[in-house]
Design a protein around this motif. Structure first.
Motif, PDB file in Angstrom:
ATOM      1  N   LYS A   3       0.846  -1.196   0.000  1.00  0.00           N
ATOM      2  CA  LYS A   3       0.000   0.000   0.000  1.00  0.00           C
ATOM      3  C   LYS A   3       0.885   1.251   0.000  1.00  0.00           C
ATOM      4  CE  LYS A   3      -3.845  -2.354   0.346  1.00  0.00           C
ATOM      5  NZ  LYS A   3      -4.824  -2.382  -0.758  1.00  0.00           N
ATOM      6  N   PRO A   4       0.360   2.387  -0.479  1.00  0.00           N
ATOM      7  CA  PRO A   4       1.156   3.621  -0.477  1.00  0.00           C
ATOM      8  C   PRO A   4       1.568   4.029   0.937  1.00  0.00           C
ATOM      9  CG  PRO A   4      -0.754   3.840  -1.898  1.00  0.00           C
ATOM     10  CD  PRO A   4      -0.949   2.568  -1.150  1.00  0.00           C
ATOM     11  N   VAL A   5       2.755   4.636   1.041  1.00  0.00           N
ATOM     12  CA  VAL A   5       3.290   5.096   2.320  1.00  0.00           C
ATOM     13  C   VAL A   5       3.587   6.589   2.200  1.00  0.00           C
ATOM     14  CG1 VAL A   5       5.127   4.867   4.026  1.00  0.00           C
ATOM     15  CG2 VAL A   5       4.311   2.843   2.792  1.00  0.00           C
ATOM     16  N   SER A   6       3.077   7.366   3.162  1.00  0.00           N
ATOM     17  CA  SER A   6       3.372   8.809   3.179  1.00  0.00           C
ATOM     18  C   SER A   6       4.529   9.063   4.140  1.00  0.00           C
ATOM     19  CB  SER A   6       2.139   9.612   3.600  1.00  0.00           C
ATOM     20  OG  SER A   6       1.738   9.269   4.905  1.00  0.00           O
ATOM     21  N   ILE A   7       5.436   9.954   3.729  1.00  0.00           N
ATOM     22  CA  ILE A   7       6.637  10.275   4.507  1.00  0.00           C
ATOM     23  C   ILE A   7       6.569  11.749   4.898  1.00  0.00           C
ATOM     24  CG2 ILE A   7       9.149  10.348   4.499  1.00  0.00           C
ATOM     25  CD1 ILE A   7       9.066   8.268   2.249  1.00  0.00           C
ATOM     26  N   ASN A   8       6.695  12.028   6.187  1.00  0.00           N
ATOM     27  CA  ASN A   8       6.681  13.414   6.669  1.00  0.00           C
ATOM     28  C   ASN A   8       7.966  14.122   6.256  1.00  0.00           C
ATOM     29  OD1 ASN A   8       4.193  13.753   8.536  1.00  0.00           O
ATOM     30  ND2 ASN A   8       5.059  11.766   9.120  1.00  0.00           N
ATOM     31  N   VAL A   9       7.821  15.315   5.699  1.00  0.00           N
ATOM     32  CA  VAL A   9       8.964  16.088   5.196  1.00  0.00           C
ATOM     33  C   VAL A   9       8.912  17.479   5.806  1.00  0.00           C
ATOM     34  CG1 VAL A   9       9.999  17.131   3.158  1.00  0.00           C
ATOM     35  CG2 VAL A   9       9.158  14.789   3.054  1.00  0.00           C
ATOM     36  N   SER A  10      10.065  17.962   6.261  1.00  0.00           N
ATOM     37  CA  SER A  10      10.171  19.317   6.808  1.00  0.00           C
ATOM     38  C   SER A  10      10.344  20.326   5.678  1.00  0.00           C
ATOM     39  CB  SER A  10      11.369  19.395   7.756  1.00  0.00           C
ATOM     40  OG  SER A  10      11.674  20.729   8.067  1.00  0.00           O
ATOM     41  N   ALA A  11       9.916  21.556   5.943  1.00  0.00           N
ATOM     42  CA  ALA A  11      10.090  22.617   4.948  1.00  0.00           C
ATOM     43  C   ALA A  11      11.563  22.837   4.625  1.00  0.00           C
ATOM     44  CB  ALA A  11       9.466  23.917   5.458  1.00  0.00           C
ATOM     45  N   LEU A  12      12.470  22.583   5.597  1.00  0.00           N
ATOM     46  CA  LEU A  12      13.897  22.767   5.360  1.00  0.00           C
ATOM     47  C   LEU A  12      14.415  21.826   4.274  1.00  0.00           C
ATOM     48  CD1 LEU A  12      15.187  23.089   9.031  1.00  0.00           C
ATOM     49  CD2 LEU A  12      15.020  24.897   7.334  1.00  0.00           C
ATOM     50  N   GLN A  13      13.786  20.647   4.154  1.00  0.00           N
ATOM     51  CA  GLN A  13      14.237  19.684   3.158  1.00  0.00           C
ATOM     52  C   GLN A  13      13.885  20.112   1.738  1.00  0.00           C
ATOM     53  OE1 GLN A  13      12.490  16.377   5.881  1.00  0.00           O
ATOM     54  NE2 GLN A  13      13.838  15.326   4.471  1.00  0.00           N
ATOM     55  N   LEU A  14      13.004  21.109   1.607  1.00  0.00           N
ATOM     56  CA  LEU A  14      12.550  21.537   0.288  1.00  0.00           C
ATOM     57  C   LEU A  14      13.165  22.863  -0.141  1.00  0.00           C
ATOM     58  CD1 LEU A  14       8.836  20.524   0.745  1.00  0.00           C
ATOM     59  CD2 LEU A  14      10.353  19.598  -0.994  1.00  0.00           C
ATOM     60  N   LYS A  15      14.252  23.275   0.545  1.00  0.00           N
ATOM     61  CA  LYS A  15      14.892  24.542   0.195  1.00  0.00           C
ATOM     62  C   LYS A  15      15.642  24.461  -1.131  1.00  0.00           C
ATOM     63  CE  LYS A  15      13.597  26.976   3.711  1.00  0.00           C
ATOM     64  NZ  LYS A  15      12.651  28.066   3.521  1.00  0.00           N
ATOM     65  N   ASP A  16      16.034  23.250  -1.534  1.00  0.00           N
ATOM     66  CA  ASP A  16      16.700  23.073  -2.823  1.00  0.00           C
ATOM     67  C   ASP A  16      16.247  21.739  -3.416  1.00  0.00           C
ATOM     68  OD1 ASP A  16      18.125  21.088  -1.413  1.00  0.00           O
ATOM     69  OD2 ASP A  16      19.676  22.534  -0.856  1.00  0.00           O
ATOM     70  N   ASP A  17      16.941  21.287  -4.444  1.00  0.00           N
ATOM     71  CA  ASP A  17      16.511  20.081  -5.147  1.00  0.00           C
ATOM     72  C   ASP A  17      17.138  18.803  -4.585  1.00  0.00           C
ATOM     73  OD1 ASP A  17      19.096  20.453  -5.880  1.00  0.00           O
ATOM     74  OD2 ASP A  17      18.733  20.591  -8.035  1.00  0.00           O
ATOM     75  N   ARG A  18      17.773  18.892  -3.429  1.00  0.00           N
ATOM     76  CA  ARG A  18      18.437  17.714  -2.869  1.00  0.00           C
ATOM     77  C   ARG A  18      17.440  16.607  -2.532  1.00  0.00           C
ATOM     78  NH1 ARG A  18      22.620  17.691   2.316  1.00  0.00           N
ATOM     79  NH2 ARG A  18      22.439  15.496   2.841  1.00  0.00           N
ATOM     80  N   LEU A  19      16.288  16.966  -1.926  1.00  0.00           N
ATOM     81  CA  LEU A  19      15.293  15.969  -1.550  1.00  0.00           C
ATOM     82  C   LEU A  19      14.766  15.250  -2.793  1.00  0.00           C
ATOM     83  CD1 LEU A  19      13.342  14.637   0.486  1.00  0.00           C
ATOM     84  CD2 LEU A  19      11.786  16.536   0.091  1.00  0.00           C
ATOM     85  N   ARG A  20      14.473  16.022  -3.838  1.00  0.00           N
ATOM     86  CA  ARG A  20      13.904  15.431  -5.057  1.00  0.00           C
ATOM     87  C   ARG A  20      14.879  14.428  -5.670  1.00  0.00           C
ATOM     88  NH1 ARG A  20      14.454  18.069  -9.879  1.00  0.00           N
ATOM     89  NH2 ARG A  20      14.675  20.041  -8.740  1.00  0.00           N
ATOM     90  N   HIS A  21      16.134  14.811  -5.748  1.00  0.00           N
ATOM     91  CA  HIS A  21      17.117  13.901  -6.331  1.00  0.00           C
ATOM     92  C   HIS A  21      17.331  12.667  -5.458  1.00  0.00           C
ATOM     93  CE1 HIS A  21      17.932  16.523  -9.615  1.00  0.00           C
ATOM     94  NE2 HIS A  21      18.469  17.489  -8.873  1.00  0.00           N
ATOM     95  N   PHE A  22      17.308  12.862  -4.133  1.00  0.00           N
ATOM     96  CA  PHE A  22      17.495  11.724  -3.245  1.00  0.00           C
ATOM     97  C   PHE A  22      16.333  10.746  -3.361  1.00  0.00           C
ATOM     98  CE2 PHE A  22      17.395   9.458   0.800  1.00  0.00           C
ATOM     99  CZ  PHE A  22      18.714   9.063   0.922  1.00  0.00           C
ATOM    100  N   LEU A  23      15.104  11.280  -3.410  1.00  0.00           N
ATOM    101  CA  LEU A  23      13.927  10.422  -3.580  1.00  0.00           C
ATOM    102  C   LEU A  23      14.013   9.633  -4.888  1.00  0.00           C
ATOM    103  CD1 LEU A  23      10.826  12.453  -2.365  1.00  0.00           C
ATOM    104  CD2 LEU A  23      11.283  10.060  -1.873  1.00  0.00           C
ATOM    105  N   ALA A  24      14.376  10.319  -5.959  1.00  0.00           N
ATOM    106  CA  ALA A  24      14.466   9.653  -7.255  1.00  0.00           C
ATOM    107  C   ALA A  24      15.515   8.545  -7.221  1.00  0.00           C
ATOM    108  CB  ALA A  24      14.806  10.673  -8.337  1.00  0.00           C
ATOM    109  N   SER A  25      16.643   8.811  -6.562  1.00  0.00           N
ATOM    110  CA  SER A  25      17.699   7.816  -6.475  1.00  0.00           C
ATOM    111  C   SER A  25      17.241   6.588  -5.691  1.00  0.00           C
ATOM    112  CB  SER A  25      18.936   8.438  -5.813  1.00  0.00           C
ATOM    113  OG  SER A  25      19.918   7.463  -5.572  1.00  0.00           O
ATOM    114  N   CYS A  26      16.581   6.814  -4.541  1.00  0.00           N
ATOM    115  CA  CYS A  26      16.109   5.700  -3.712  1.00  0.00           C
ATOM    116  C   CYS A  26      15.075   4.860  -4.462  1.00  0.00           C
ATOM    117  CB  CYS A  26      15.514   6.227  -2.406  1.00  0.00           C
ATOM    118  SG  CYS A  26      16.748   6.701  -1.199  1.00  0.00           S
TER     119      CYS A  26
END
Length: 894
Positions: free
Chosen positions: A721-744
């Motif tokens: 089933k889908p899993v939601s992950i809590n993310v802080s606003a600090l993690q969205l200051k740049d594209d690091r989170l997006r690239h890390f998610l894509a890599s995982c």
């Protein structure tokens, strides 16, 4: 027949010359033989030591090659055994069990990797599930059926070896038809190859190493040298033509420039060569001292011979030179003394009949001394010696000269004021006893004194604002504290920090920032009282010291006045007018600290509290605040260690369909498995993680664990089933989170539809909230966007629509009041209606009773989450629910 006297003298001179020439020639021949013998002995000793060291280093290279060869052969044999067991029956191979039972050495870490590149069984540092398919050793075995034992260059490790360099030994698995079926991998750390080498055998700058024949170093060990500053290895790949050999290598071949004797031995059957190197400096250490002794002895004998050869000549011309030298010295001395910039004079003491000092008379002086005294030289000679000190402190001058007569030397400084016959200024006086007299020099040091005073002022003044600086504070505040302590009075220290000053530098540049600081300092100077002290500590930090404080409330009033002064409009050409905000922390002496550092620290803590509680205000120091800060710092340090040691686990709280009661998704919730306090909830560490930016590595660890767990459930054949992950606003200051998610997701082959990003509503509307562009790009990847705690952050409907939000979760503070508070009922029903209108799934959080569930069902709520369904559960219990859990009876038509 007698020669005339003149002829006799000439003959004597000729005979003397012959004797001197013969003596000189004999000395030269003897010296040549002496030095020839010394250098021959030194060369022989050096060759003997070099030959002996060559034998030792060759033996050391051979011994080390044999040790390494046995180790590589054992690893090779181990790879063959594991290959045999795998190809016989892959499912029966259990390296974890074999490792626990001590089948392998603790420093050898085997793993079996299937044809897809995933570790199927392995040891603690190469756990099951680790992906290796993208590494060179795997590709080489896969594409080369005849590779045999593949030894890879040292590279960064994965899994338990993350952050370490390892050496990989690998061998190809094959199916019965000869096709590729995976790889056996045996990993070791480089220091395992060198662990059997005795460190005591390696001197400073010595080393042993194993290299690949193709060049790179496999493992090495260096003797006792400063290896952190200088590399000792070859600058370029060495070539070894023979199986074994020995070279005297010059220093330019090595990074550290040290010459070495190098022996090598190739490993039979493997592309490796062992090297042993001894520094020539170590080999020749004893040789150097012996050679120095030979040279010293030869030098002593040579000097004695030379001295003897020239002794007679020196005696003959000594008397003439002495007289000529005395004349030259006297002439030069008088010229130097009269032309010197220092005053010079000779004092002759006279004594009374009882032996007591009577007078100090000037016997001689130079023109500079007379110029300083303002008296002609002919009048100065014969006068009293105190005349050169303006004659105003005769008692202290007698003490000065009495000490010179007693101890042989004395010096001091004295000041001559304006209006004296003596030239005004600061003077340095030095006196030395010379026989029965005293030689005195006087130097004008006025310029040096003035320069020292100017430097002292500069060192204690802030260059930008002209205010006293931190050095001034450290120099002067202790005296003020001591004075107040003696008088039983209090002192207040106000610590002022401009709010958001960084924005000025970032938006207008540092020149504008400097102009702002100068303008603020002028405003503060106009606001402080006459008896108070204002200083700039650095950056945008200022302090004000208030003496003779009557009560603490007065310090608070002054703090507020300073805040108001800074908050008023300040003109800063050409940037315009600004109204700034400032936070002020106040500490009181002696209650909040009895020294400078403690008072500054207490005021700094109070200022930090003022900022954390809204800025633009003042706060007094409170021990409870300090304790909280210490606890936060302690938690922050523990968090850093916990992230490094992976002390976090992920629990999953189910969400159920409000109509059918079936599991439809989950929320990932991180827990800290503290080694001392046990399992900690997020409320105990997430706020600290966000304040310290540790939320970024912590969030990435959670994402990695969730993706890995989804892959595990999928591998077990469970309907994920889908899993939601809590993310802080600090993690969205740049594209690091997006690239890390894509890599995982790519690494674990996760469908983006199985991942959702969950943000709190308040993080979307705060001053430094999330980046909308990043959310849109995440949405474009196929990842759902969910808003948590909806109803508490006051976000606009346009925000929900523009960001294409998929899910909103009604805050549990409203859910708890369902059926008890009409306003909460109305608010929940409004949110559900908005969700239907905007095609957004609405989830009610904190559902704990059937009564609340029935109300939400009537309102048309899509999903629910809360203790009525389940508490957060570990992954193994979620696996049971994924098989088809139903938490309550389906809703019948109402």
């Amino acid at each position: 027949m007698h020669l005339p006297v003149k002829q006799s003298e000439m003959q004597s001179r000729r005979d003397s010359k012959k004797i001197m020439l013969s003596w000189t020639l004999g000395c030269v021949i003897f010296l040549l033989l002496l030095w020839g013998a010394a250098f021959a002995k030194i060369d022989a000793d050096r060759k003997r030591l070099i030959d002996s060291a060559g034998i030792e280093v060759a033996a050391r290279a051979k011994t080390y090659a044999e040790q390494v060869l046995r180790t590589v052969q054992q690893i090779d044999q181990l790879s063959r055994v594991i290959k045999y067991e795998w190809e016989r029956n892959p499912s029966s191979l259990n390296l974890e069990e074999q490792y626990r039972k001590g089948v392998y050495q603790t420093a050898v870490y085997p793993a079996a990797i299937n044809a897809q590149g995933v570790a199927m069984t392995g040891t603690r540092n190469l756990p099951k599930g680790t992906y290796m398919g993208d590494l060179d050793f795997f590709k080489l075995n896969k594409n080369n059926p005849d590779a045999g034992l593949v030894i890879s260059y040292p590279t960064p490790g994965r899994g338990g070896f993350s952050g370490k360099t390892i050496i990989r030994f690998s061998r190809r698995f094959e199916k019965p038809d000869g096709t590729f079926d995976g790889v056996v991998l045996i990993a070791i750390e480089p220091n395992f190859i060198t662990s059997f080498q005795d460190d005591s055998l390696l001197g400073a700058d010595d080393f042993i190493s194993v290299r690949f024949l193709s060049g790179p170093v496999m493992a090495s060990k260096v003797g006792r040298s400063d290896f952190s500053k200088n590399q000792v290895y070859y600058q370029e790949t060495p070539h070894f033509d023979s199986h074994a050999g020995l070279k005297n290598e010059p220093g330019y071949l090595f990074f550290d420039g040290v010459p070495r004797i190098v022996g090598w031995e190739k490993l039979e059957g493997y592309p490796l060569v062992s090297l042993a190197a001894i520094s020539e400096k170590n080999v020749l250490a004893s040789y150097s001292s012996t050679a120095a002794s030979y040279l010293f002895l030869a030098a002593v004998i040579s000097i004695l011979l030379i001295l003897a050869a020239f002794k007679s000549a020196r005696i003959q011309i000594q008397e003439a030179l002495r007289r000529m030298h005395i004349d030259q010295v006297q002439s030069t001395f008088r010229l130097a003394v009269d032309g010197a910039r220092e005053g010079f004079y000779m004092i002759r003491p006279t004594y009374q009949a009882d032996g007591a000092l009577d007078q100090l008379l000037i016997e001689d002086c130079n023109e500079r001394a007379a110029e300083m005294a303002g008296i002609p030289r002919h009048d100065l000679i014969g006068a009293c010696g105190t005349t050169l000190n303006d004659g105003k402190n005769k008692a202290s001058d007698r003490v000065f000269f009495t000490r010179v007569l007693a101890e042989g030397f004395n010096e001091d400084e004295f000041h001559v004021p304006q209006g004296s016959t003596h030239a005004a200024g600061w003077y340095q006086r030095r006196a030395v006893r010379s026989g029965t007299g005293i030689a005195v020099t006087i130097r004008d040091v006025s310029d040096a004194k003035q320069q020292a005073q100017n430097l002292a002022v500069m060192a204690r003044t802030d260059a930008l604002t002209g205010l006293p600086n931190r050095h001034w504070l450290n120099d002067n505040l202790p005296a003020l504290l001591e004075k107040s302590h003696k008088e039983g009075k209090r002192i207040a220290l106000l610590y002022i920090d401009l709010d958001n000053f960084k924005d000025i530098n970032d938006s207008l540049g540092h020149k504008a920032g400097d102009d702002v600081l100068r303008a603020v300092s002028r405003s503060l100077q106009s606001a402080v009282r006459a008896g108070d002290h204002l200083a700039r500590l650095g950056g945008d930090e200022f302090t004000v010291i208030i003496e003779n404080l009557q009560n603490n409330a007065d310090a608070g009033k002054i703090g507020q006045q300073l805040i108001d002064t800074i908050g008023s409009s300040i003109a800063i050409p050409p940037w315009g007018s600004f109204a700034f905000k400032a936070s002020v922390g106040i500490s009181i002496f002696p209650s909040d600290g009895e020294d400078v550092d403690t008072l500054l620290q207490s005021a700094d803590i109070a200022m930090y509290v003022a900022k954390s509680e809204g800025k633009a205000q003042f706060r007094f120091y409170d021990f409870k605040f300090a304790q909280k800060i210490r606890e936060r710092i302690s938690t922050e340090r523990a968090l850093i260690q916990a992230i490094r040691q992976d002390e976090f686990v992920v629990y999953y709280q189910p969400r159920a369909d409000a109509v059918s009661g079936r599991l439809c998704s989950m929320e990932a919730l991180v827990r800290w498995h503290h080694p001392e306090r046990g399992l900690l909830s997020p409320l105990e560490f997430i706020p600290v993680a966000e304040q310290s930016n540790l939320i970024i590595p912590l969030g990435e660890a959670v994402i990695e664990k969730v993706c890995f767990q989804i892959a595990q459930w999928r591998a077990a054949g469970l309907p994920v089933k889908p899993v939601s992950i809590n993310v802080s606003a600090l993690q969205l200051k740049d594209d690091r989170l997006r690239h890390f998610l894509a890599s995982c997701m790519q690494r674990h082959e996760i469908n983006p539809a199985l991942i959702a990003i969950e943000l709190t509503e308040s993080s979307m509307v705060q001053e430094n909230g999330v980046a909308p562009d990043e959310l849109r790009q995440l949405r474009a990847m196929g990842i759902e966007l969910q808003i948590d705690d909806f109803g508490t952050g006051y976000s606009s409907l346009s925000t929900l629509q523009s960001l294409d939000i998929d899910v909103v979760k009604i805050d549990q503070s409203f859910t708890r009041k369902l059926g008890q508070d009409q306003q909460s009922n109305a608010l929940c029903e409004a949110i559900i209606s908005i969700g239907r209108a905007l095609d957004i799934v609405v989830v009610a959080e904190g559902v704990e009773t059937l009564h609340q569930l029935h109300i939400l069902q009537k309102m048309g709520c899509a999903e629910i989450q809360g203790y009525l369904i389940a508490r957060p559960l570990p992954a193994e219990k979620i696996a049971v629910l994924l098989k088809g859990a139903q938490f309550f009876e389906p809703l019948k038509k109402i």
